[in-house]
Design an enzyme around this catalytic site. Structure first.
Site, mmCIF file in Angstrom:
data_model
loop_
_atom_site.group_PDB
_atom_site.id
_atom_site.type_symbol
_atom_site.label_atom_id
_atom_site.label_comp_id
_atom_site.label_asym_id
_atom_site.label_seq_id
_atom_site.Cartn_x
_atom_site.Cartn_y
_atom_site.Cartn_z
ATOM 1 N N ASP A 107 0.802 -1.229 0.000
ATOM 2 C CA ASP A 107 0.000 0.000 0.000
ATOM 3 C C ASP A 107 0.836 1.281 0.000
ATOM 4 O OD1 ASP A 107 0.772 -0.497 2.567
ATOM 5 O OD2 ASP A 107 -1.201 -0.248 3.476
ATOM 6 N N ASP A 132 2.011 -9.587 3.413
ATOM 7 C CA ASP A 132 0.866 -9.358 4.312
ATOM 8 C C ASP A 132 -0.499 -9.672 3.699
ATOM 9 O OD1 ASP A 132 2.610 -8.595 6.252
ATOM 10 O OD2 ASP A 132 2.285 -6.442 6.007
#
Ligand code: F6P
Length: 328
Positions: A107, A132
């Site tokens: 992100d 993740d």
């Protein structure tokens, strides 16, 4: 295919993940396939600012599909978070005659790409690479499957010693904000309890569950704890808390740490990286921008970068239920 582009820049940024090299290989070879130049940018956005570039060709990516890490290196650039840093990056991208950018990361990487696109109207495409698995718009991020297998293998070994000594183990796994690794590896490794950032199961419930395990005749137990779990206690404090309240338990802590980010990627991650790398180049050549390429139900799908970052990729409630039943 749309307007002809001559040169695509490629970087990896943020936490590295197994399979990033397979994605680099796929992007470089797809560029060769379509007669477009590919410039590797070292050390993520920091290398972009500094003009740390290298022209790559199909042979630059020989024998890397099986390698962990990233041959382009990775970094978390503070300078790129500033407008001035991004302006420098734009100047060096122009100087390097780069027409579009493919970024591989999570992100933070996508946030940077999105800002860069907005400020300079520069074409960017994202490939999700993070252990993740916390990106919306793809069922799997590159590196997640490998990390799961690494964690399961480690917990299997911990289970051997836990069972020999009748001990309780708290195993901390990565996931500052996401419990995907903890939940999936926890179920895969047969953990008695799994603590994740998305749900606060509560300390009382943990004690109750451990008491129940003892009563049912279990002599050893494994509790998997995601880094960012919501109990408000870190893994060492959790172990202290449990042994204070349940002195019959002898507890130990094992923090798996960065070994979860290394190692040879699984076949799943290599195939995923290859598919996403090919599609990322094709999207750029098709004049698309500001998208992330992912897979949903095994089909390649595109998602706006903004949605990929902000959208909620929710934890599997069914799996939480399975974990609950399995700990009986
Ligand atoms: O890449 C994501 C991640 O693995 C998180 O799960 C973890 O909290 C973080 O990276 C640690 O990153 P670093 O030590 O590189 O700052």
């Amino acid at each position: 295919m749309g307007k002809k582009l001559n040169r695509i820049g490629l970087l990896t940024s943020g936490g590295d993940a197994p399979g990033m090299n397979a994605a680099i290989r796929a992007v470089v070879r797809t560029c060769t396939h379509y007669n477009v130049e590919c410039v590797g940018i070292y050390r993520g956005y920091q290398g972009l600012i500094e003009g740390d570039f290298m022209l790559m060709n199909a042979r630059s990516v020989n024998n890397i599909i099986n390698k962990g890490g990233t041959i382009l290196k990775s970094a978390r650039s503070d300078e790129f978070r500033t407008k001035a840093g991004r302006k420098k990056a734009y100047e060096s991208i122009k100087e390097g005659n780069i027409d579009a950018l493919i970024v591989i990361g999570g992100d933070g990487t996508f946030t940077g790409a999105m800002k860069f696109n907005k400020e300079f109207d520069f074409p960017v495409i994202g490939i999700p690479g993070t252990i993740d698995n916390d990106i919306f718009g793809t069922n799997f991020t590159i590196g997640y499957d490998t990390a799961l297998n690494t964690v399961v293998e480690a917990i299997d070994k911990i289970r051997d010693t836990a069972s020999s000594h009748n001990r309780l183990f708290f195993v901390e796994v990565m996931g500052r904000d996401a419990g995907f690794i903890a939940l999936n590896a926890g179920v895969g490794a047969g953990a008695e309890e799994i603590l994740i950032p998305e749900e606060n199961l509560g300390l009382e419930r943990l004690l109750e569950s451990l008491k129940k395990s003892k009563r049912s005749g279990k002599s050893s137990s494994i509790v998997v704890v995601a880094e960012g779990d919501k109990t408000g206690k870190n893994v060492f404090e959790l172990a202290d808390y449990v042994t204070k309240n349940l002195p019959e338990y002898e507890a130990r802590v094992s923090v798996l740490g960065h070994m979860q980010r290394g190692g040879s990627p699984t076949c799943f991650d290599r195939v995923l990286a290859s598919r996403l790398g090919v599609k990322a180049v094709e999207l750029i050549l098709d004049g698309k921008t500001n998208l992330m390429v992912g897979t949903i139900n095994n089909k390649i799908e595109m998602t706006d970068l903004e949605k990929a970052i902000k959208g909620h990729h929710s934890i599997d409630q069914e799996l939480l239920r399975v974990s609950d039943i399995m700990s009986t």
